[in-house]
Design an enzyme around this catalytic site. Sequence first.
Site, PDB file in Angstrom:
ATOM      1  N   ARG A  50       0.835  -1.220   0.000  1.00 38.90           N
ATOM      2  CA  ARG A  50       0.000   0.000   0.000  1.00 38.90           C
ATOM      3  C   ARG A  50       0.860   1.256   0.000  1.00 38.90           C
ATOM      4  O   ARG A  50       0.376   2.345  -0.319  1.00 38.90           O
ATOM      5  CB  ARG A  50      -0.971  -0.025   1.199  1.00 38.90           C
ATOM      6  CG  ARG A  50      -1.888   1.177   1.285  1.00 38.90           C
ATOM      7  CD  ARG A  50      -3.114   0.943   2.177  1.00 38.90           C
ATOM      8  NE  ARG A  50      -2.802   0.246   3.399  1.00 38.90           N
ATOM      9  CZ  ARG A  50      -2.222   0.801   4.476  1.00 38.90           C
ATOM     10  NH1 ARG A  50      -1.893   2.073   4.479  1.00 38.90           N
ATOM     11  NH2 ARG A  50      -1.971   0.074   5.551  1.00 38.90           N
ATOM     12  N   TYR A 102     -16.465  18.045 -15.539  1.00 41.73           N
ATOM     13  CA  TYR A 102     -16.930  16.675 -15.310  1.00 41.73           C
ATOM     14  C   TYR A 102     -17.756  16.633 -14.023  1.00 41.73           C
ATOM     15  O   TYR A 102     -17.281  17.014 -12.953  1.00 41.73           O
ATOM     16  CB  TYR A 102     -15.736  15.728 -15.234  1.00 41.73           C
ATOM     17  CG  TYR A 102     -16.151  14.293 -15.055  1.00 41.73           C
ATOM     18  CD1 TYR A 102     -17.052  13.712 -15.940  1.00 41.73           C
ATOM     19  CD2 TYR A 102     -15.664  13.520 -14.010  1.00 41.73           C
ATOM     20  CE1 TYR A 102     -17.462  12.403 -15.779  1.00 41.73           C
ATOM     21  CE2 TYR A 102     -16.060  12.211 -13.854  1.00 41.73           C
ATOM     22  CZ  TYR A 102     -16.961  11.659 -14.739  1.00 41.73           C
ATOM     23  OH  TYR A 102     -17.364  10.363 -14.571  1.00 41.73           O
ATOM     24  N   ASP A 171      -7.203  19.874 -14.319  1.00 43.70           N
ATOM     25  CA  ASP A 171      -7.540  18.549 -14.833  1.00 43.70           C
ATOM     26  C   ASP A 171      -7.256  18.593 -16.340  1.00 43.70           C
ATOM     27  O   ASP A 171      -7.938  19.272 -17.098  1.00 43.70           O
ATOM     28  CB  ASP A 171      -9.015  18.251 -14.535  1.00 43.70           C
ATOM     29  CG  ASP A 171      -9.440  16.881 -15.029  1.00 43.70           C
ATOM     30  OD1 ASP A 171      -8.811  16.354 -15.969  1.00 43.70           O
ATOM     31  OD2 ASP A 171     -10.419  16.347 -14.492  1.00 43.70           O
ATOM     32  N   LYS A 196      -8.636   7.737 -20.028  1.00 44.44           N
ATOM     33  CA  LYS A 196      -8.993   8.265 -21.353  1.00 44.44           C
ATOM     34  C   LYS A 196      -7.809   8.104 -22.309  1.00 44.44           C
ATOM     35  O   LYS A 196      -7.290   7.016 -22.449  1.00 44.44           O
ATOM     36  CB  LYS A 196      -9.447   9.718 -21.220  1.00 44.44           C
ATOM     37  CG  LYS A 196     -10.394   9.976 -20.058  1.00 44.44           C
ATOM     38  CD  LYS A 196     -11.724   9.280 -20.208  1.00 44.44           C
ATOM     39  CE  LYS A 196     -12.598   9.534 -18.977  1.00 44.44           C
ATOM     40  NZ  LYS A 196     -13.852   8.804 -19.008  1.00 44.44           N
TER      41      LYS A 196
HETATM   42  C1  PLP Z   1     -12.329  15.572 -17.270  1.00 38.31           C
HETATM   43  C2  PLP Z   1     -12.480  14.336 -16.434  1.00 38.31           C
HETATM   44  N1  PLP Z   1     -11.861  14.281 -15.247  1.00 38.31           N
HETATM   45  C3  PLP Z   1     -11.963  13.206 -14.455  1.00 38.31           C
HETATM   46  C4  PLP Z   1     -12.701  12.114 -14.834  1.00 38.31           C
HETATM   47  C5  PLP Z   1     -12.809  10.929 -13.919  1.00 38.31           C
HETATM   48  O1  PLP Z   1     -12.053   9.868 -14.402  1.00 38.31           O
HETATM   49  P1  PLP Z   1     -12.329   8.342 -14.015  1.00 38.31           P
HETATM   50  O2  PLP Z   1     -13.580   7.934 -14.721  1.00 38.31           O
HETATM   51  O3  PLP Z   1     -11.099   7.637 -14.460  1.00 38.31           O
HETATM   52  O4  PLP Z   1     -12.504   8.279 -12.533  1.00 38.31           O
HETATM   53  C6  PLP Z   1     -13.359  12.111 -16.057  1.00 38.31           C
HETATM   54  C7  PLP Z   1     -14.165  10.952 -16.488  1.00 38.31           C
HETATM   55  O5  PLP Z   1     -14.863  11.001 -17.467  1.00 38.31           O
HETATM   56  C8  PLP Z   1     -13.249  13.258 -16.873  1.00 38.31           C
HETATM   57  O6  PLP Z   1     -13.876  13.354 -18.036  1.00 38.31           O
END
Ligand code: PLP
Length: 369
Positions: A50, A102, A171, A196
């Site tokens: 961990r 998101y 992000d 992604k």
């Molecule tokens: C811009 C963005 N940030 C974060 C996330 C979250 O990612 P995860 O689905 O891997 O938890 C997403 C998911 O679609 C996203 O589009």
Amino acid sequence: MSQKTHRGTRVVHAGLPQAKQGRPFNEGPTFASTFHLSGHTDNADFQYGRFSNPTWEALESGLSELEGGETVVFPSGMAAAAAIMSSLVVCGEIIVLPADGYFATRAYAEEFLVPNGVKVNLVSTPELLKYDYSDVRLVLIESPSNPLLDVVDIKALAKRVQSSGGLLAVDNTTLTVMGQRPLELGADLSMSADTKALNGHSDIVYGHVSAKDPVLLERVRLWRKLAGNIPGPMESWLVHRGLATLDVRLERMVSNAQQIAEFLHNHPSVKWVRYPGLPTDPSYDVAKTQMDHFGFIVSFDLGSPAQADQFLQSCALIFEATSFGGVHTMAERRARWGTDDVPEGLVRLSVGCERIEDLLAAIDKSLHP
Ligand SMILES: Cc1ncc(COP(=O)(O)O)c(C=O)c1O
């Protein structure tokens, strides 16, 4: 590898061990919950599964080199976002999140931080530079935002947020580290849902956080260790394998997306298109100053849910699915989730690596069923 080498070359080698006679180019995943550890707890590089793992560390070293800051990997993009928000903000402090980003990032803050005394303010991406950041501890933005692809001047925003004593986290999921480096633009933290494009094959959920300041990153790392929010070695190894082809995949995806955006822009069935690479797009001027490519997502409005559903159901080459960034072109009518403030007929298209002539023919046919 030297910083002078092209980033597209560095990404192929990022995080690989020193070449050694008889060893593979990359070591396989290390599956271990515990490691031999005699005597003092500092006597070994690895102690417990961990805390750290050699397979995470190989990927982290590659991502750190590309991001320009130390990196911690996570089992999902949301784990990365939660790590930033939970480790750097305490009761009584204020977080600013994008109203148009998101939805799960907002949902996490509202469900788990607000009840513990954190104040969450939502600001839409085009309004971010007008906002007053006095007393704000953390601003976590998306640029380009998902799904409407608005862009903010990250350098200017970092100055504003930091001059009032706050932290800026970006992000970077919609572009990846090959398209934009938030830390170079002045942000304190860069994060990504590597689920992604960074992994790129629609088969793994993953994420990471990078920071220039090791003190900030240590907080994020400590949260991972104590919350136990750790990625699996197999996933980490596969993401590392995917990273090597990121530049090649993006080259095709971004070029396809540009051509599709131009095609849709001129199509009578399309009300409007958002793509930062269209010179008429509100994001274009800032995008070209801070992004190395315009991305692989094209969002467009077909006017009604019926028109959008009809398009998605008749286009055999495009998988109807949520998510984006994979080698396969995929799309969805975003409003079907009821979580985003977007038009009912909005299609978010994630352009993949297929040949452009086939994609354009399939899209054209589905717009004229
Ligand atoms: C811009 C963005 N940030 C974060 C996330 C979250 O990612 P995860 O689905 O891997 O938890 C997403 C998911 O679609 C996203 O589009």
